[in-house]
Design a protein around this motif. Sequence first.
Motif, PDB file in Angstrom:
ATOM      1  N   PRO A 178      17.400   8.472 -24.740  1.00  0.00           N
ATOM      2  CA  PRO A 178      16.464   7.963 -25.524  1.00  0.00           C
ATOM      3  C   PRO A 178      17.286   7.901 -26.695  1.00  0.00           C
ATOM      4  O   PRO A 178      17.531   8.889 -27.354  1.00  0.00           O
ATOM      5  CB  PRO A 178      15.689   8.078 -25.820  1.00  0.00           C
ATOM      6  N   VAL A 179      17.201   7.042 -27.654  1.00  0.00           N
ATOM      7  CA  VAL A 179      17.521   6.870 -29.048  1.00  0.00           C
ATOM      8  C   VAL A 179      16.597   6.443 -29.512  1.00  0.00           C
ATOM      9  O   VAL A 179      16.675   6.355 -31.211  1.00  0.00           O
ATOM     10  CB  VAL A 179      19.454   5.853 -29.070  1.00  0.00           C
ATOM     11  N   SER A 180      14.748   5.921 -28.807  1.00  0.00           N
ATOM     12  CA  SER A 180      14.092   6.044 -29.900  1.00  0.00           C
ATOM     13  C   SER A 180      12.946   6.424 -28.915  1.00  0.00           C
ATOM     14  O   SER A 180      13.367   6.024 -27.799  1.00  0.00           O
ATOM     15  CB  SER A 180      14.159   4.672 -30.387  1.00  0.00           C
ATOM     16  N   ALA A 181      12.019   6.648 -29.502  1.00  0.00           N
ATOM     17  CA  ALA A 181      10.350   6.488 -28.838  1.00  0.00           C
ATOM     18  C   ALA A 181       9.427   5.247 -29.602  1.00  0.00           C
ATOM     19  O   ALA A 181       9.452   5.452 -30.274  1.00  0.00           O
ATOM     20  CB  ALA A 181      10.116   8.166 -28.585  1.00  0.00           C
ATOM     21  N   ILE A 182       8.646   4.376 -28.500  1.00  0.00           N
ATOM     22  CA  ILE A 182       7.718   4.121 -28.695  1.00  0.00           C
ATOM     23  C   ILE A 182       6.607   4.023 -28.215  1.00  0.00           C
ATOM     24  O   ILE A 182       6.101   5.282 -27.024  1.00  0.00           O
ATOM     25  CB  ILE A 182       7.683   2.595 -28.751  1.00  0.00           C
ATOM     26  N   TRP A 183       5.194   3.468 -28.889  1.00  0.00           N
ATOM     27  CA  TRP A 183       3.942   4.536 -28.965  1.00  0.00           C
ATOM     28  C   TRP A 183       3.067   5.524 -28.921  1.00  0.00           C
ATOM     29  O   TRP A 183       2.974   6.163 -27.343  1.00  0.00           O
ATOM     30  CB  TRP A 183       3.411   3.487 -26.824  1.00  0.00           C
ATOM     31  N   THR A 184       4.212   6.294 -29.713  1.00  0.00           N
ATOM     32  CA  THR A 184       4.144   7.821 -29.260  1.00  0.00           C
ATOM     33  C   THR A 184       2.431   7.526 -29.429  1.00  0.00           C
ATOM     34  O   THR A 184       2.022   8.938 -29.182  1.00  0.00           O
ATOM     35  CB  THR A 184       5.096   8.456 -30.645  1.00  0.00           C
ATOM     36  N   GLY A 185       1.653   7.553 -30.328  1.00  0.00           N
ATOM     37  CA  GLY A 185       0.602   7.444 -30.704  1.00  0.00           C
ATOM     38  C   GLY A 185      -0.572   7.182 -29.677  1.00  0.00           C
ATOM     39  O   GLY A 185      -1.799   7.226 -29.236  1.00  0.00           O
ATOM     40  N   SER A 186      -0.108   6.623 -28.434  1.00  0.00           N
ATOM     41  CA  SER A 186      -0.317   6.752 -26.821  1.00  0.00           C
ATOM     42  C   SER A 186      -0.819   8.206 -26.348  1.00  0.00           C
ATOM     43  O   SER A 186      -0.811   8.815 -25.308  1.00  0.00           O
ATOM     44  CB  SER A 186      -0.296   5.623 -26.318  1.00  0.00           C
ATOM     45  N   ALA A 187       0.961   9.323 -26.705  1.00  0.00           N
ATOM     46  CA  ALA A 187       1.159  10.257 -25.876  1.00  0.00           C
ATOM     47  C   ALA A 187      -0.203  11.279 -26.105  1.00  0.00           C
ATOM     48  O   ALA A 187      -0.652  11.366 -26.956  1.00  0.00           O
ATOM     49  CB  ALA A 187       2.330  10.563 -27.063  1.00  0.00           C
ATOM     50  N   PRO A 188      -0.299  11.920 -24.633  1.00  0.00           N
ATOM     51  CA  PRO A 188      -1.120  13.131 -25.205  1.00  0.00           C
ATOM     52  C   PRO A 188      -0.819  14.189 -26.034  1.00  0.00           C
ATOM     53  O   PRO A 188      -0.206  14.257 -25.850  1.00  0.00           O
ATOM     54  CB  PRO A 188      -1.003  13.346 -23.469  1.00  0.00           C
ATOM     55  N   ASP A 189      -1.663  15.082 -25.681  1.00  0.00           N
ATOM     56  CA  ASP A 189      -1.327  16.051 -27.370  1.00  0.00           C
ATOM     57  C   ASP A 189      -0.590  17.134 -26.790  1.00  0.00           C
ATOM     58  O   ASP A 189      -0.335  17.863 -27.424  1.00  0.00           O
ATOM     59  CB  ASP A 189      -3.004  16.925 -27.376  1.00  0.00           C
ATOM     60  N   TRP A 190      -0.580  17.160 -25.518  1.00  0.00           N
ATOM     61  CA  TRP A 190       0.673  18.117 -24.777  1.00  0.00           C
ATOM     62  C   TRP A 190       2.409  17.986 -25.075  1.00  0.00           C
ATOM     63  O   TRP A 190       3.300  18.761 -24.520  1.00  0.00           O
ATOM     64  CB  TRP A 190       0.465  18.761 -23.111  1.00  0.00           C
ATOM     65  N   ALA A 191       2.290  16.144 -25.461  1.00  0.00           N
ATOM     66  CA  ALA A 191       3.231  15.555 -25.217  1.00  0.00           C
ATOM     67  C   ALA A 191       4.112  16.053 -25.767  1.00  0.00           C
ATOM     68  O   ALA A 191       3.862  17.018 -27.683  1.00  0.00           O
ATOM     69  CB  ALA A 191       3.820  14.036 -25.741  1.00  0.00           C
ATOM     70  N   ARG A 192       5.817  16.540 -25.837  1.00  0.00           N
ATOM     71  CA  ARG A 192       6.626  17.331 -27.329  1.00  0.00           C
ATOM     72  C   ARG A 192       7.587  15.822 -27.554  1.00  0.00           C
ATOM     73  O   ARG A 192       8.126  15.753 -26.818  1.00  0.00           O
ATOM     74  CB  ARG A 192       7.595  18.545 -26.284  1.00  0.00           C
ATOM     75  N   LEU A 193       7.536  15.329 -28.187  1.00  0.00           N
ATOM     76  CA  LEU A 193       8.253  14.154 -28.753  1.00  0.00           C
ATOM     77  C   LEU A 193       9.614  14.551 -29.864  1.00  0.00           C
ATOM     78  O   LEU A 193       9.140  15.834 -30.327  1.00  0.00           O
ATOM     79  CB  LEU A 193       7.362  13.193 -29.914  1.00  0.00           C
TER      80      LEU A 193
END
Length: 140
Positions: free
Chosen positions: A108-123
């Motif tokens: 991926p070259v970008s990420a969207i809806w990162t505000g909905s990612a769970p607290d354990w997500a590694r962005l």
Amino acid sequence: MTETTGRCFCGAIRFRFNHAPLATRACWCRDCQYLACGNASVNAFFRPAGLTLEGEPASYVSQADSGNTMRRRFCAKCGTHLFSEAEARPDVMVVRIGTLDRRDGLAPVSAIWTGSAPDWARLDPDLPSCAEQPTTPPVA
């Protein structure tokens, strides 16, 4: 011209695009988390006019948090989620990267809806990201 091929898990549905992906990104919206078993879905974007499809996918239509009406297509035999299409963007088809035969080089070259990612997500802090739906489409 680069061809891109893929299939569902059981092979009942096979597809081919007569071009390479136009863009790739990770989506953390809640719908994609359901479809990706809790993680972000990693998607490639294609022009639907370049699609050749073998087999008949089932469809599910729903309203996304973005407000878009989405048609999601999947294999009725094995359940593999294959494609998504927003009613508002008929010129773009979203394909789950896991269904492609060759996935190397399609990070991926970008990420969207990162505000909905769970607290354990590694962005990835190096990827451009948007907390919700971006205002600009992934492809022009």
